[in-house]
Design a protein around this motif. Structure first.
Motif, PDB file in Angstrom:
ATOM      1  N   VAL A  76       0.738  -1.118  -0.168  1.00 28.44           N
ATOM      2  CA  VAL A  76      -0.072   0.080   0.020  1.00 28.44           C
ATOM      3  C   VAL A  76       0.998   1.191  -0.155  1.00 28.44           C
ATOM      4  N   ALA A  77       1.986   1.301   0.766  1.00 25.86           N
ATOM      5  CA  ALA A  77       2.949   2.406   0.838  1.00 25.86           C
ATOM      6  C   ALA A  77       3.772   2.455  -0.442  1.00 25.86           C
ATOM      7  N   MET A  78       4.267   1.243  -1.070  1.00 25.69           N
ATOM      8  CA  MET A  78       5.109   1.614  -2.156  1.00 25.69           C
ATOM      9  C   MET A  78       4.465   1.963  -3.445  1.00 25.69           C
ATOM     10  N   GLN A  79       3.255   1.441  -3.672  1.00 29.14           N
ATOM     11  CA  GLN A  79       2.513   1.697  -5.345  1.00 29.14           C
ATOM     12  C   GLN A  79       2.549   3.009  -5.405  1.00 29.14           C
ATOM     13  N   PRO A  80       2.064   4.123  -4.424  1.00 24.65           N
ATOM     14  CA  PRO A  80       1.668   5.464  -4.836  1.00 24.65           C
ATOM     15  C   PRO A  80       3.012   6.179  -5.369  1.00 24.65           C
ATOM     16  N   PHE A  81       4.365   5.702  -4.976  1.00 28.45           N
ATOM     17  CA  PHE A  81       5.619   6.248  -5.547  1.00 28.45           C
ATOM     18  C   PHE A  81       5.486   6.110  -6.996  1.00 28.45           C
ATOM     19  N   LYS A  82       5.439   4.780  -7.473  1.00 28.82           N
ATOM     20  CA  LYS A  82       5.251   4.672  -8.870  1.00 28.82           C
ATOM     21  C   LYS A  82       4.454   5.250  -9.872  1.00 28.82           C
ATOM     22  N   MET A  83       3.048   5.346  -9.127  1.00 26.21           N
ATOM     23  CA  MET A  83       2.157   6.021  -9.628  1.00 26.21           C
ATOM     24  C   MET A  83       2.287   7.273  -9.889  1.00 26.21           C
ATOM     25  N   MET A  84       2.850   8.222  -8.738  1.00 24.82           N
ATOM     26  CA  MET A  84       3.100   9.559  -9.028  1.00 24.82           C
ATOM     27  C   MET A  84       4.132   9.845  -9.843  1.00 24.82           C
ATOM     28  N   VAL A  85       4.917   8.957 -10.527  1.00 25.68           N
ATOM     29  CA  VAL A  85       5.906   9.214 -11.510  1.00 25.68           C
ATOM     30  C   VAL A  85       5.062   9.136 -12.647  1.00 25.68           C
ATOM     31  N   GLY A  86       4.363   8.176 -12.850  1.00 25.55           N
ATOM     32  CA  GLY A  86       3.304   8.068 -14.051  1.00 25.55           C
ATOM     33  C   GLY A  86       2.388   9.235 -14.009  1.00 25.55           C
ATOM     34  N   ASP A  87       1.798   9.667 -13.162  1.00 29.60           N
ATOM     35  CA  ASP A  87       0.958  10.937 -13.034  1.00 29.60           C
ATOM     36  C   ASP A  87       1.650  12.161 -13.471  1.00 29.60           C
ATOM     37  N   MET A  88       2.919  12.330 -12.754  1.00 27.95           N
ATOM     38  CA  MET A  88       3.134  13.622 -12.788  1.00 27.95           C
ATOM     39  C   MET A  88       4.477  13.967 -13.924  1.00 27.95           C
ATOM     40  N   VAL A  89       5.104  12.847 -14.212  1.00 29.37           N
ATOM     41  CA  VAL A  89       6.536  13.067 -14.920  1.00 29.37           C
ATOM     42  C   VAL A  89       6.268  12.796 -16.757  1.00 29.37           C
ATOM     43  N   ASN A  90       6.646  13.637 -17.205  1.00 29.39           N
ATOM     44  CA  ASN A  90       6.480  13.509 -18.811  1.00 29.39           C
ATOM     45  C   ASN A  90       7.476  12.317 -19.241  1.00 29.39           C
ATOM     46  N   GLU A  91       7.032  12.103 -20.529  1.00 36.96           N
ATOM     47  CA  GLU A  91       7.812  10.839 -21.096  1.00 36.96           C
ATOM     48  C   GLU A  91       9.159  11.214 -21.193  1.00 36.96           C
ATOM     49  N   GLU A  92       9.905  12.195 -21.398  1.00 39.38           N
ATOM     50  CA  GLU A  92      11.405  12.425 -21.361  1.00 39.38           C
ATOM     51  C   GLU A  92      12.036  12.232 -20.313  1.00 39.38           C
ATOM     52  N   GLN A  93      11.344  12.612 -19.089  1.00 42.07           N
ATOM     53  CA  GLN A  93      11.871  12.668 -17.827  1.00 42.07           C
ATOM     54  C   GLN A  93      11.747  11.390 -17.029  1.00 42.07           C
ATOM     55  N   LYS A  94      10.895  10.541 -17.500  1.00 38.39           N
ATOM     56  CA  LYS A  94      10.317   9.409 -16.899  1.00 38.39           C
ATOM     57  C   LYS A  94      11.382   8.485 -16.619  1.00 38.39           C
ATOM     58  N   GLY A  95      12.188   7.942 -17.614  1.00 38.13           N
ATOM     59  CA  GLY A  95      13.452   7.248 -17.448  1.00 38.13           C
ATOM     60  C   GLY A  95      14.433   7.636 -16.307  1.00 38.13           C
TER      61      GLY A  95
END
Length: 452
Positions: free
Chosen positions: A142-161
């Motif tokens: 429950v604690a870990m998944q939000p970190f991965k999701m926030m990257v998907g939510d907030m970071v553009n494709e070029e910065q995602k890597g």
């Protein structure tokens, strides 16, 4: 205000209206991951040691390792689904789940290493430990998944890597701390032995420290990161605001999942099976090959447990360094870098079977760390680049099945496989090497789109 933010960032955006984020924001989004991964690493590197110490039969050890991925298989899709549809004005979309998970994880971390200290019988202690492991993994997921999701939510494709590489860097830094604590505490004079059936204080105190680090690191993300409001999220991702409130059919989502979802899942299948055997049999393999003992109550076995912690720390340090290397890999070079990293990991696993010198094992675990860094970086980058913002959390939760199912299958197979190979723990690590090499070969089937 929203229109101004979009105009200001549109020239730098890779996806329509998705802004370029400051480097500091990317770090803060993932900072709590350090604490969560510390909790996971304490669990994974000490589970075999804890359960064998309180009386588990090595032949049935795989049973205890089924519970954590089973919890993740159920919990992470639920967190993704419900957090896609959550909005709390002061906390946001994903952070409420992070906060709840972190609090419960801290409580459970204080209970798990004490499973043998409450005067229970061996069976009762193992049952208590198994239940505690289940709750610990539920809360950690429950604690870990939000970190991965926030990257998907907030970071553009070029910065995602880059963002997932930073997440890998922080998670492996947490793993380093988790793995060296029992060894360091023993050097400082904390007891590394205990009465039969009781976990040594060096391990117990390490879990207490991990609980403190988890809550402190999570608070950095909770207090410093401001998620996009529903209107901003919809505008940045080019989807209707009401799309984040729709009820969806999970099976329909899976049918419509991008091809990369399934091809990366195949690679994940082999890799996570391999690492499951490392966590299950790693301490025992080191004890058999280097200390020539398989008796959990012996001082040699407990010394092997500490050394396995050091090896796990070396693995994590190698992963930290390799994560920084991978953060500079161009989009069209991801697949070769992914396959090469996994192949090196396969060699590292395989070499454990043949090595009987504790210092030579450092090289093996450096190679294993290289594979781990790639596993933490490339799959989520490849997947989130293929997804729109709609149902992002649900897809990431479902993708967690590519991590959990292989672990469950590996644990179930171990009941038959372990006796077949003569109950050899080093032999199980050799099988891990074969699995990682197969995963490296499977990278060739991944088809992804590039942005440059």
């Amino acid at each position: 205000m929203l229109e101004e933010r979009i105009v200001e960032t549109s020239e730098k955006s890779v996806q329509p209206n998705l802004p370029y984020l400051p480097i500091s924001t990317i770090w803060l989004i993932s900072f709590g991951f350090l604490g969560v991964q510390m909790a996971f690493s304490l669990q994974s590197s000490n589970m075999g040691r804890i359960f064998q110490t309180i009386g588990a039969d090595p032949t049935t050890l795989g049973f205890f390792f089924i519970l954590p991925p089973l919890a993740g298989l159920v919990v992470q899709p639920l967190v993704g689904y419900f957090s896609d549809r959550t909005w709390m004005p002061r906390l946001g979309r994903r952070i409420p789940y992070l906060l709840i998970g972190a609090i419960v994880a801290v409580i459970v971390m204080c209970l798990l290493p004490n499973a043998g200290s409450f005067g229970f019988s061996a069976v009762a202690a193992m049952t208590f430990g198994a239940i505690t492991i289940l709750f610990m993994d539920v809360s950690s997921n429950v604690a870990m998944q939000p970190f991965k999701m926030m990257v998907g939510d907030m970071v553009n494709e070029e910065q995602k890597g880059f963002a997932y590489s930073i997440q890998s860097f922080l998670s492996n830094s947490g793993a380093v701390l988790a793995c060296i604590f029992p060894f360091v505490l023993t050097v400082l004079g904390v007891s590394n032995s205990a009465p039969k059936g009781v976990v040594p204080q060096s391990v117990v105190i390490s879990f207490y420290v991990g609980a403190v680090v988890l809550i402190i690191c999570s608070l950095f993300t909770i207090l410093k990161v401001k998620e996009y409001s529903p209107a901003e999220f919809a505008a940045y991702h080019g989807i209707p605001d009401e799309a984040t409130k729709e009820n969806v059919n999970v099976f329909k989502l899976l049918r419509n999942a991008p091809k990369v979802f399934w091809t990366v899942t195949l690679v994940q299948f082999f890799c996570w099976m391999g690492f499951q055997y490392l966590w299950t049999y790693g301490t025992g393999a080191v004890a058999e090959n280097v200390w020539y003992t398989n008796q959990p109550s012996s001082s040699g076995y407990q010394a092997a447990g500490n050394w396995f912690g050091i090896l796990s720390a070396v693995q994590s340090i190698a992963a930290v360094i390799w994560s920084l290397v991978l953060s500079h890999v161009a989009n069209n070079k991801r697949k070769p870098a992914y396959a090469f990293s996994l192949l090196l990991g396969g060699i590292g696993f395989g070499s454990v079977f043949f090595i009987h010198n504790q210092w030579m094992l450092l090289v093996s675990f450096i190679l294993i760390g290289i594979a781990w860094a790639a596993m933490m970086t490339f799959p989520f980058t490849m997947l989130t680049n293929a997804l729109s913002g709609k149902n992002m959390g649900t897809y990431l939760g479902l993708f967690n099945g590519s991590i959990c199912l292989p672990q469950i299958i590996a644990s179930c197979l171990s009941f038959a496989l372990f006796p077949i190979i003569g109950s050899s723990m080093p032999g199980m690590i050799l099988i891990s090497g074969i699995l990682l090499a197969t995963g490296a070969a499977s990278v060739s089937i991944i088809k992804e789109t590039y942005t440059n």
